[in-house]
Each structure stands twice: as structure tokens, then as C-alpha cells.
Design a protein around this motif. Structure first.
Motif, PDB file in Angstrom:
ATOM      1  N   ARG A   1       0.829  -1.203   0.000  1.00  0.00           N
ATOM      2  CA  ARG A   1       0.000   0.000   0.000  1.00  0.00           C
ATOM      3  C   ARG A   1       0.864   1.254   0.000  1.00  0.00           C
TER       4      ARG A   1
ATOM      5  N   ARG B   1       2.166   1.757  -3.536  1.00  0.00           N
ATOM      6  CA  ARG B   1       1.139   2.312  -4.427  1.00  0.00           C
ATOM      7  C   ARG B   1       0.858   3.773  -4.116  1.00  0.00           C
TER       8      ARG B   1
ATOM      9  N   GLN C   1       3.699   5.790  -5.631  1.00  0.00           N
ATOM     10  CA  GLN C   1       3.564   5.885  -7.084  1.00  0.00           C
ATOM     11  C   GLN C   1       2.467   6.871  -7.479  1.00  0.00           C
ATOM     12  N   THR C   2       1.371   6.866  -6.716  1.00  0.00           N
ATOM     13  CA  THR C   2       0.261   7.776  -7.033  1.00  0.00           C
ATOM     14  C   THR C   2       0.620   9.218  -6.728  1.00  0.00           C
TER      15      THR C   2
END
Length: 609
Positions: free
Chosen positions: A20, A23, A26-27
Motif C-alpha cells: 500500500r 502504491r 507511485q500515485t
């Protein structure tokens, strides 16, 4: 039961916490920033691994020296027996580590890694983060004649690959992180950050674009900093250099040619020795005993070929030929020190590669980096000494020791930029950049005339597994079976033309397979031929599929790669190729247009990290 519970807890933390967080990063900040951060972390871990390997080798070398000193209390010459048996003990210990931690497919060379990267296969077992360190440390620490660079690179690659796999990094970027680990390993083991990046770019990932160097530079720089904090800020090889002389430039060109010939000899002798040992003694234990015994005899007679040999390179830089002569006490029966020196120089040039191959293929572990540099230093020294003896010109022998290392390294590895900056960094010979460039480029060009492939790529190229053609390399990564067109309408030999025309009117297909009752391909019918016949309605009732059928030219197998398929497309000037297995059973078609589209997509992915 307890282990299973802890495993479940770890997987839950990995899935809900670590993945998590990845991610989210990356976001929020983008994938490229994540790659750079991972490259920095990989560089630090790879540096620690390289430092541990270096420390372990030093400890084992000191232990070996202690073992040779202890028997002197029993007998004056008892230490010879211990000195003789030490390399065999190293091979045996390394062999046991390989069998228990590496298994039967244990890789000692960088060739499998190069092939895996070429095929975009980045799954490396986690155990390879430690087994190469232990195996090579035992082998080299007890006197085996090999370097620590290849094991370090394989360890760094394993660290990079497993880090990417653990964090579920996109497959497009896993090769890059693997390259970061390899670059960091070279940087840490040699204290040469520039050479680490160039090695990864020239040898492991030649198809990557310049932008991919950024993460590798970060990883290599961090590795250099961390390794210096652990091992101290010392020159890797203590070298003596002076400004190069303009009147010696022609000699640098000649030295490059000589180094190229020596490098080609190294490549061909390495393959000949390895193949002979493996074919003559197919049993691994037989190779261990026979190859180890020959190795022990050679290293007892010529102790200067033990280990990595950097101490004797320093003696060459210092001009200490007496130290070279004193290193071989069993040769003192030769009355002339000059005779001993000549014998040692010839033995190093001819047999260093043999003892290195025996070390690795008989059961040990190690790389060809250090032996290439060792041979190169002696080649440069021999060249300069011979020229000086002619009296035509007086060359600076220590400068030619440095450029000789670069020349033979380049000829063996086919990595000219790596050779230039590696030697400049490990010896501090930045003042010799121009001679290094001359010798490296001449050695690279000349060596290619006699042997087109590097020592790592030779076996792969001769087995048709690797090519320098970038287009062909990319296409070979994909098998035919993943690009099959399975939507087709089957025709039979006796089907009337009217049925074929009806089929053409309701389908956009351009080619139709003709199969027998068992599914074997008999031929193909092309849309062009059907359209030509349609212009003459009078023959509708007379023709059948057999009359329109063409032989199945360019047939490929599902296990072939797209490189072979593209060769058939060009050879037969076709847009579709039939795909059949070894029994002739038809599986589908492959089309040229989708392959070109996939190739363009692969190029875009390679040009971005």
C-alpha cells in the motif's frame, strides 16, 4: 504451525502495509521517483554485501597464512604441504556451498545473467544474495586464482531483482533495478562508481537508453560512499604514474594490438580449458579432484598466481622485479634472477587464465575480472620492457602496466569505456586518460577481428541465443505461441469454390488453412487467389480448394521466437506464417503487422525507465 502463522502475519504486513505504501508513493510522486529511491537503497545493500565479501576473503587469507606458519614447528618444510593443499580445501568448501545453496543449476558466470536480461527474465532466487558470497570467499580466500567481481555482480543483481519482486515493481523496470544492483557491486568492490555504471550499461543492459543511467548512477554513487565508510578510503591498487610522453604515442597503439592478441588468447584458452575439463571428466567429483590437483601443483610452483594478485600488480608499478622473483622459492634452483623473471612473465601470460578456469570449473567460484587485469598488467610490463631493451626508445614501464590492464580487460570483456574508467579509478591513473583511450579503442577493434564476441557472450552467440542486432534481440524475447491468431476457418481439400466464396463474403480473413481429418496442415489458400478466380464465374463449378491451395511456406513452431518468424517473413515475402508443431498439427497463424506494433511498444519501453 508456528512458522505458518508467522508467514501469514508477514504476508499480511507485506500486502496491507508495504505494498500500500508503494502504491501511495507511485500515485503521489510518480513511478520514476520510486525507482530512484529503490536504486539508492539497493546501492547501499549491495555495498554492504561487497564489503562483507571482501572482509571474509581477507579473514580467510589470514587464516590460510596462519595454517602455513603452524607446521614450521613440526618440520622446516612442512608448510609446503599446507600451501599445496589449501586451494583444494577452498575448492571443496566452495563446491559444498554451491551444492547445498545453489543446486545443480548454480551459475558461476555472468553469461546466464546476460541471457536472462536479454530475454527480460528477472526472477532470481533469493538464496543467490548469499550463496555467491560464501562460495567465492572460500574459493578465493584459500588461494584460488579468480576474482570477486562476478560473484559480487551476481549478488548485486539478486538484491536488485528480489527487491523489485518484493515490492511488485512493474516488469518493465525490474531489469533496470537489477542493473542498479550490479553497478553498485562493481562500484563497491573496486571503489569505482563510474566504472560500475559503465559496466552495467555496456555489458548487462546495452539496449537501455541514456535516461536509464540516472538510477544506476545514484545506486553506484551510494555504494561507493557506503563501501568507503566500511572499508576505509584507500587506493585499491597503489600505482606510480607520470605524465605520458608524446613520443610514446605510437607505442601505445602497438601496445593496444599486443593486448588485443593477449585478450583473444585469454578467451580462446578459457573456453578450450573449460570444455576439455568438462568433456574429459563429466563427473563433478572427478573434475574437482583432477582439476584441483593440477591447480594445486601450478599454484605451488608459481604462488604469485594465487588469489586475485593485486599485490603483484603493485610490485610491477613499483618496478620491484626482485619481489616477483622472491615470490617463487621453488624456482631458486635457476641460477639467474633474470631467467626466473622471464619464466614468471611467460607463465603469467600463458597460464594465469588456465589456473583461473581450473579454479572455477573444477569446483570453485570466481570471476575473470581480476585475472584479466592481472594478465594485462604483466602484458603491459612485458611490452614496455622489450621495447626498452631494443634501445630505440625509453618507455615508462609503470604507465604501460596501467594501459596494459585496460587493453586486455577491454579485449576480454569488450567494454572499452568500462576498461578506461575502471583502470583510471582503481589505480588513480587519471593522468593517463589519453593513453588509456588509445589502448582501449585499439584493443577493442583489433580483438573483434580475431574473436567477435566477449568472453561472456561467446558461448551465447555461438549457440544462436544472443545477437548484437537490437531489433533481433528484442524479437527473440517473445515466443511465437504468445502471438498466435487462433480465429480462422478451416478448409478441406475437396471443398468447392462456391463454399470458399461464401466464406470470404462474411469474414475479413486473408488466409485460410487447409487441414486433413487429423488437423495436419496440407496447405494455405490466400485471399488474392480467391479474388482473382471470382472474376471468372464460369469456373465456380469446376474448381475445388485443392486447385487454389499453395504450399505452407515459412512454417514455424510454437516454440520458435519472433526473431526466427521475422526472418521467415522476409525470406518468403509473406504477411502471414502458419504455425505447426513437430507432428505437423496446425495451431494458427502469426501476422507481420501485430509483430511490428509489439516491437514499437518494446522500443518505447526500453527507451524509458
Amino acid at each position: 504451525m508456528v512458522a505458518l502463522r508467522w508467514k501469514r502475519i508477514f504476508l499480511r504486513i507485506h500486502r496491507r502495509g508495504i505494498l500500500r505504501a508503494v502504491r501511495f508513493w507511485q500515485t503521489r510522486w510518480g513511478e520514476r521517483s520510486l525507482i530512484v529511491v529503490l536504486a539508492i537503497c539497493i546501492g547501499g545493500v549491495a555495498a554492504v554485501a561487497a564489503a562483507l565479501l571482501h572482509t571474509l576473503v581477507v579473514k580467510l587469507e589470514l587464516f590460510g597464512i596462519w595454517l602455513t606458519q603452524a607446521p614450521k614447528q613440526v618440520h622446516e618444510y612442512a608448510w609446503f604441504a599446507v600451501l599445496f593443499i589449501l586451494p583444494m580445501l577452498g575448492l571443496l568448501g566452495s563446491f559444498v556451498v554451491q551444492r547445498f545453496l545453489g543446486g545443480p543449476r548454480y551459475a558461476k558466470s555472468l553469461s546466464p545473467l546476460i541471457l536472462a536480461l536479454n530475454r527480460k527474465r528477472t526472477n532470481i532466487p533469493a538464496v543467490e544474495m548469499i550463496n555467491h558470497m560464501l562460495s567465492s570467499a572460500i574459493s578465493v580466500g584459500f588461494g584460488g586464482s579468480a576474482g570477486l567481481e562476478a560473484p559480487s555482480v551476481l549478488t548485486g543483481a539478486a538484491i536488485g531483482a528480489n527487491s523489485a519482486s518484493f515490492l511488485h515493481i512493474d516488469r518493465r523496470h525490474r531489469s533496470l533495478l537489477l542493473g542498479c544492483g550490479s553497478a553498485a557491486a562493481i562500484s563497491a568492490i573496486f571503489d569505482s562508481p563510474i566504472a560500475g555504471v559503465l559496466f552495467a550499461a555496456e555489458v548487462l543492459l546495452p539496449e537501455f537508453s541514456v535516461s536509464a543511467l540516472v538510477p544506476m548512477m545514484m545506486s553506484s554513487a551510494v555504494a561507493a560512499v557506503v563501501s568507503r565508510q566500511i572499508m576505509g578510503d584507500t587506493q585499491f591498487i597503489l600505482a606510480i604514474n607520470a605524465p605520458w610522453q608524446a613520443n610514446a604515442v605510437p607505442c601505445y597503439f602497438l601496445c593496444g594490438i599486443f593486448c588485443a592478441l593477449v585478450g583473444v588468447y585469454v578467451i580462446k584458452t578459457a573456453y578450450f580449458t573449460g570444455d576439455w575439463l568438462k568433456h574429459k571428466f563429466r563427473n563433478a567429483w572427478q573434475r574437482l579432484f583432477v582439476g584441483g590437483s593440477v591447480l594445486c601443483v601450478l599454484l605451488l610452483l608459481f604462488p604469485m598466481m594465487r588469489g586475485q594478485g593485486y599485490l603483484y600488480i603493485e610490485k610491477l608499478f613499483a618496478g620491484d622485479t626482485a619481489g616477483l622473483v622472491a615470490s617463487s622459492p621453488l624456482l631458486h634452483w635457476i641460477p639467474s634472477e633474470t631467467g626466473i623473471l622471464v619464466l614468471l612473465l611467460v607463465v603469467v601470460l600463458l597460464l594465469k587464465v588456465v589456473v583461473s578456469v581450473l579454479t572455477v570449473d573444477a569446483g570453485g567460484d570466481g570471476g575473470i575480472f581480476a585475472p584479466s587485469m592481472f594478465i594485462g598488467a604483466f602484458a603491459g610490463f612485458v611490452f614496455a620492457r622489450v621495447v626498452n631493451l631494443t634501445g630505440l626508445i625509453q618507455l615508462q614501464e609503470y604507465n604501460f602496466v596501467a594501459v596494459g590492464m585496460c587493453g586486455v580487460f577491454t579485449a576480454v570483456m569488450r567494454a572499452p569505456l568500462t576498461g578506461i574508467f575502471l583502470i583510471a579509478e582503481v589505480t588513480g591513473s587519471y593522468i593517463l586518460l589519453v593513453p588509456l583511450m588509445i589502448v582501449s579503442s585499439v584493443a577493442w577493434f583489433t580483438a573483434r577481428l580475431f574473436e567477435p564476441n566477449s568472453i561472456y557472450r561467446k558461448a551465447l552467440a555461438e549457440s544462436n541465443l544472443l545477437s548484437e542486432d537490437r531489433d533481433l534481440t528484442m524479437l527473440r524475447r517473445l515466443p511465437v505461441r504468445l502471438n498466435l491468431m487462433r480465429n480462422y476457418h478451416v478448409l478441406k481439400l475437396r471443398d468447392p469454390l462456391k463454399k470458399v466464396i461464401e466464406l470470404v463474403e462474411r469474414t475479413p480473413e486473408e488466409i485460410f488453412p487447409v487441414l486433413d481429418d487429423s488437423g495436419k496442415l496440407l496447405g494455405v489458400v490466400h485471399l488474392e487467389k480467391i479474388l482473382a478466380v471470382m472474376l471468372n464465374p464460369k469456373v465456380y463449378e469446376l474448381l475445388v480448394v485443392f486447385d487454389l491451395m499453395d504450399p505452407p511456406h515459412g512454417m514455424v513452431s510454437p516454440d520458435d521466437d519472433l526473431g526466427w518468424a521475422m526472418a521467415n517473413f522476409e525470406k518468403y515475402n509473406l504477411n502471414y506464417l502458419p504455425v505447426c508443431d513437430a507432428d505437423g498439427i496446425f495451431h494458427g497463424f502469426i501476422a507481420k503487422a501485430p509483430i511490428f506494433a509489439k516491437y514499437r511498444r518494446m522500443v518505447r519501453e526500453a527507451d524509458s525507465f
